[in-house]
Motif scaffolding. Structure first.
Motif, mmCIF file in Angstrom:
data_model
loop_
_atom_site.group_PDB
_atom_site.id
_atom_site.type_symbol
_atom_site.label_atom_id
_atom_site.label_comp_id
_atom_site.label_asym_id
_atom_site.label_seq_id
_atom_site.Cartn_x
_atom_site.Cartn_y
_atom_site.Cartn_z
ATOM 1 N N THR A 150 0.948 -1.347 -0.166
ATOM 2 C CA THR A 150 0.065 -0.189 0.098
ATOM 3 C C THR A 150 0.893 1.313 0.007
ATOM 4 O O THR A 150 0.481 2.186 -0.628
ATOM 5 C CB THR A 150 -0.872 -0.100 1.082
ATOM 6 N N GLU A 189 1.928 1.961 -3.372
ATOM 7 C CA GLU A 189 1.032 2.470 -4.182
ATOM 8 C C GLU A 189 1.004 3.885 -3.901
ATOM 9 O O GLU A 189 0.780 4.710 -4.770
ATOM 10 C CB GLU A 189 -0.359 1.635 -4.022
ATOM 11 N N THR A 190 1.055 4.272 -2.680
ATOM 12 C CA THR A 190 0.822 5.698 -2.289
ATOM 13 C C THR A 190 2.055 6.518 -3.042
ATOM 14 O O THR A 190 1.656 7.456 -3.559
ATOM 15 C CB THR A 190 1.166 5.855 -0.848
ATOM 16 N N LYS A 207 1.193 7.150 -6.484
ATOM 17 C CA LYS A 207 0.263 7.978 -6.668
ATOM 18 C C LYS A 207 0.609 9.368 -6.567
ATOM 19 O O LYS A 207 0.169 10.348 -7.207
ATOM 20 C CB LYS A 207 -1.086 7.760 -5.842
ATOM 21 N N SER A 208 1.560 9.570 -5.546
ATOM 22 C CA SER A 208 2.304 10.903 -5.315
ATOM 23 C C SER A 208 2.905 11.443 -6.443
ATOM 24 O O SER A 208 3.304 12.630 -6.460
ATOM 25 C CB SER A 208 3.365 10.935 -3.985
ATOM 26 N N GLN A 209 3.377 10.611 -7.641
ATOM 27 C CA GLN A 209 3.927 10.784 -8.731
ATOM 28 C C GLN A 209 3.011 11.220 -9.947
ATOM 29 O O GLN A 209 3.273 10.948 -10.924
ATOM 30 C CB GLN A 209 4.970 9.858 -9.059
ATOM 31 N N ALA A 268 0.562 8.691 -10.849
ATOM 32 C CA ALA A 268 0.189 7.597 -11.142
ATOM 33 C C ALA A 268 -1.271 7.291 -10.638
ATOM 34 O O ALA A 268 -1.639 7.630 -9.429
ATOM 35 C CB ALA A 268 0.848 6.203 -10.770
ATOM 36 N N LYS A 269 -2.204 6.531 -11.366
ATOM 37 C CA LYS A 269 -3.476 6.175 -10.949
ATOM 38 C C LYS A 269 -3.537 5.078 -9.923
ATOM 39 O O LYS A 269 -4.148 4.911 -9.151
ATOM 40 C CB LYS A 269 -4.558 5.772 -11.932
ATOM 41 N N GLY A 270 -2.314 4.153 -10.053
ATOM 42 C CA GLY A 270 -2.281 3.000 -9.053
ATOM 43 C C GLY A 270 -0.916 2.560 -9.380
ATOM 44 O O GLY A 270 -0.125 3.062 -10.259
ATOM 45 N N GLN A 292 7.067 10.899 -16.157
ATOM 46 C CA GLN A 292 5.892 10.254 -15.082
ATOM 47 C C GLN A 292 6.049 8.931 -14.956
ATOM 48 O O GLN A 292 6.424 8.475 -13.689
ATOM 49 C CB GLN A 292 4.487 10.590 -15.163
ATOM 50 N N VAL A 305 7.638 7.568 -11.478
ATOM 51 C CA VAL A 305 6.931 6.399 -10.634
ATOM 52 C C VAL A 305 8.101 5.192 -10.267
ATOM 53 O O VAL A 305 8.330 4.921 -9.229
ATOM 54 C CB VAL A 305 5.847 5.934 -11.285
#
Ligand code: ASP
Length: 600
Positions: free
Chosen positions: A341, A344-345, A348-350, A352-354, A402, A406
């Protein structure tokens, strides 16, 4: 004082001498009717023995509290073979005390002074008592290391013909760069100085002034959010040279770092350092300061997924400028749900959707997405990423930058997890120096809808890219170089623009800084450049980071004498702090809090 020796000076050959030592009581123990004090100064430790029967000498010693300051006169005596302490330089002797002066009794200590125990004490408490924290041999050792590194750098620069020149820290606020610390001018009401973020403009003026080779251990100030490797004030080895090109700069810096590593750690670092373009660094490592101590390289699968049944990958693969890329975090399939998790966070901070992934366990590919993959796609992934049991594969399907960001972050985080599980070794005494070069000169700022400088607006474009300035600024490479060590940016610099017309064009046509701002902020530079500016270039090394790397520390707070804590506070002196109403009146400043207060 009457001190005759340091606490690391006496050896068996000195036996019989009467000596005077000074220092702090490191430890004290009573054994068999005798009191032993380990006396410590900056140089080391000497055992002092207090025997009974000499007035109240021993009683005085018995009452000593650790970290009290004493002066002892006594006789150097060789220790018997069975009591020699091989760990101490002075371990083969002891000083039998004949008199003592207690200079100062130490109050109750807020934390144990033993290095191993003290290192575990809450940092804020240690910073409040930094005078004690620094007194510990380990921390004094860091100050000595810093001193030795500075000495090596200064000697090298001196030998290379550099002049050390001090430049003002009260400077002009400039719109580009980080947030300034502002200093109100009492004598010019309503006007402000800014503390220098770096002596960039002054050093360029020194080149126009004919200094040719300048350096300075420059204090710099940036009002940024703080992190382990950032402080509001920091020291740069700042330098600038005239009549040079990038190759001269690489050679100079390699020489400085080689000498520094040799003279502080005795380590020979091989030169020249490898070089990597920004594009390659982003493609392979997803970051412009790659830690090359481990691989886990990013691989591109854009062509593979052009006809994929998996819509997300197919979409990215067929969008110009977008890519489908992956890394194999080898042996990390057993990460916990919490760790996943967290990854994943980060993704997302970069933006990304997931974070798409495949876990490989007991020969099985466990993932919500593999059911969409063809056998051919699976085989290609398996071969390229060398997928085995226990691996976890992470994907990014996004615009190039991006996707790089990521996977670059996921790669570092995965490495940290593998390191914590002892599956990856990242030795701090392995020094992977690297030049990262050929950065773009400009980056497009989507928020401001204009180009911003990748380094700073004084960086010269690569000669052959100059025509692109007018047509496609994003494609212009800058003559900019960063020096990176194990994933840490030690410094950066560039060859500068020395032609006033080109500099003006960059300010006005490319960066779209309004002409009146260019005139008021940079007018003097353009003026100076029209009076015979030599071609020049420079660099700044983050001296604090260099020392932290030498010390194997991840936080630059460790290697500063008086660092601010993570909220930018000096906990020892307790500042920033309020000032008097008179001080504010003199500066013609009214704080918002004061305005809000009802009038008395
Ligand atoms: N002044 C620049 C910086 O502080 C370094 C340089 O270009 O010399 O990053």
């Amino acid at each position: 004082m009457n001190r005759t020796h340091t606490c690391n000076a006496l050896r068996p050959a000195d036996a019989g001498q009467t000596v005077t030592l000074v220092g702090w009581v490191d430890t004290k123990r009573d054994l068999g009717g005798v009191t032993f004090v380990d006396l410590r100064d900056r140089a080391g430790v000497t055992q002092v023995v207090f025997r009974p029967g000499q007035g109240n000498l021993q009683e005085t010693a018995q009452r000593l509290k650790t970290e009290s300051v004493i002066e002892v006169i006594g006789q150097v005596t060789a220790r018997s073979a069975d009591t020699v302490n091989a760990k101490l330089g002075t371990g083969a002797i002891e000083v039998v005390a004949t008199s003592i002066i207690v200079h100062n009794i130490c109050a109750d200590l807020p934390f144990p002074m033993d290095d191993d125990k003290a290192d575990k004490v809450n940092e804020d408490l240690r910073l409040e008592y930094r005078f004690l924290d620094l007194r510990r041999p380990r921390n004094l050792g860091l100050l000595k290391l810093r001193h030795a590194a500075g000495r090596a750098i200064r000697h090298e620069l001196d030998e290379q013909g550099f002049l050390e020149v001090e430049t003002p820290t009260l400077f002009k606020s400039t719109p580009e760069g980080a947030r300034d610390f502002l200093v109100p001018s009492r004598t010019n009401p309503g006007e402000f100085y800014a503390l220098t973020q770096s002596p960039q403009q002054y050093k360029q003026m020194l080149m126009v002034a004919g200094v040719e080779r300048y350096y300075q251990m420059a204090r710099c100030y940036r009002d940024e959010d703080l992190r382990a490797d950032r402080q509001p004030e920091f020291t740069q080895v700042d330098l600038e040279m005239s009549f040079i090109d990038r190759e001269d700069m690489y050679k100079l810096i390699e020489g400085i770092l080689k000498r520094t590593w040799k003279e502080t750690l005795g380590v020979d670092i091989p030169t020249p350092f490898p070089r990597m373009s920004y594009q390659e660094a982003m493609d392979r490592f997803g970051i412009d300061k790659p830690d090359t101590r481990f691989a886990m390289e990013i691989q591109d699968f854009t062509p593979l997924f052009k006809n994929s049944a998996f819509k997300v990958f197919n979409g990215a693969a067929n969008t110009p400028g977008s890519v489908v890329r992956a890394i194999n975090a080898k042996g990390l399939a057993d990460l916990t749900q919490g760790e996943l998790t967290n990854l994943e966070t980060i993704a997302k901070s970069q933006g990304a959707k997931g974070l798409a992934f495949i876990k490989v366990e007991a020969g099985e590919w466990k993932s919500p997405i593999t059911k969409f993959f063809s056998e051919e796609e699976k085989a290609a992934l398996k071969a390229a990423l060398k997928i085995e049991d226990g691996d976890i594969i992470f994907f990014a399907a996004a615009p190039w930058e991006q996707a790089s960001n990521v996977l670059g972050r996921i790669r570092l985080e995965s490495a940290a997890l593998l390191k914590a599980k002892s599956r990856l070794s990242l030795p701090t005494d392995q020094y992977n120096f690297l030049w990262v070069i050929e950065f773009p000169l400009m980056l497009w700022d989507e928020e401001e809808k204009r180009y911003i400088s990748a380094h700073h607006p004084f960086t010269a474009p690569v000669k052959e890219d100059e025509p692109l300035l007018a047509t496609d600024p994003a494609k212009v490479r800058g003559q900019h170089y960063d020096i990176v060590l194990n994933g840490v940016e030690l410094g950066g610099g560039s060859i500068r623009i020395h032609n006033p017309a080109v500099q003006k064009r960059v300010f006005e046509d490319i960066l779209k800084i309004p002409q009146d701002l260019v005139d008021s902020r940079f007018g003097y530079m353009l003026k100076a450049f029209s009076y015979g500016a030599p071609p020049h270039g420079g660099i700044a090394l983050g001296f604090d980071r260099v020392v932290a790397m030498l010390a194997g520390r991840s936080s630059i707070r460790d290697i500063l004498a008086f660092p601010k804590n993570q909220n930018g506070r000096d906990l020892m002196a307790d500042c920033p702090s309020p000032v008097t109403a008179k001080q504010l009146r003199d500066l013609r400043i009214r704080t918002v809090e004061e305005e809000a207060k009802p009038k008395a």
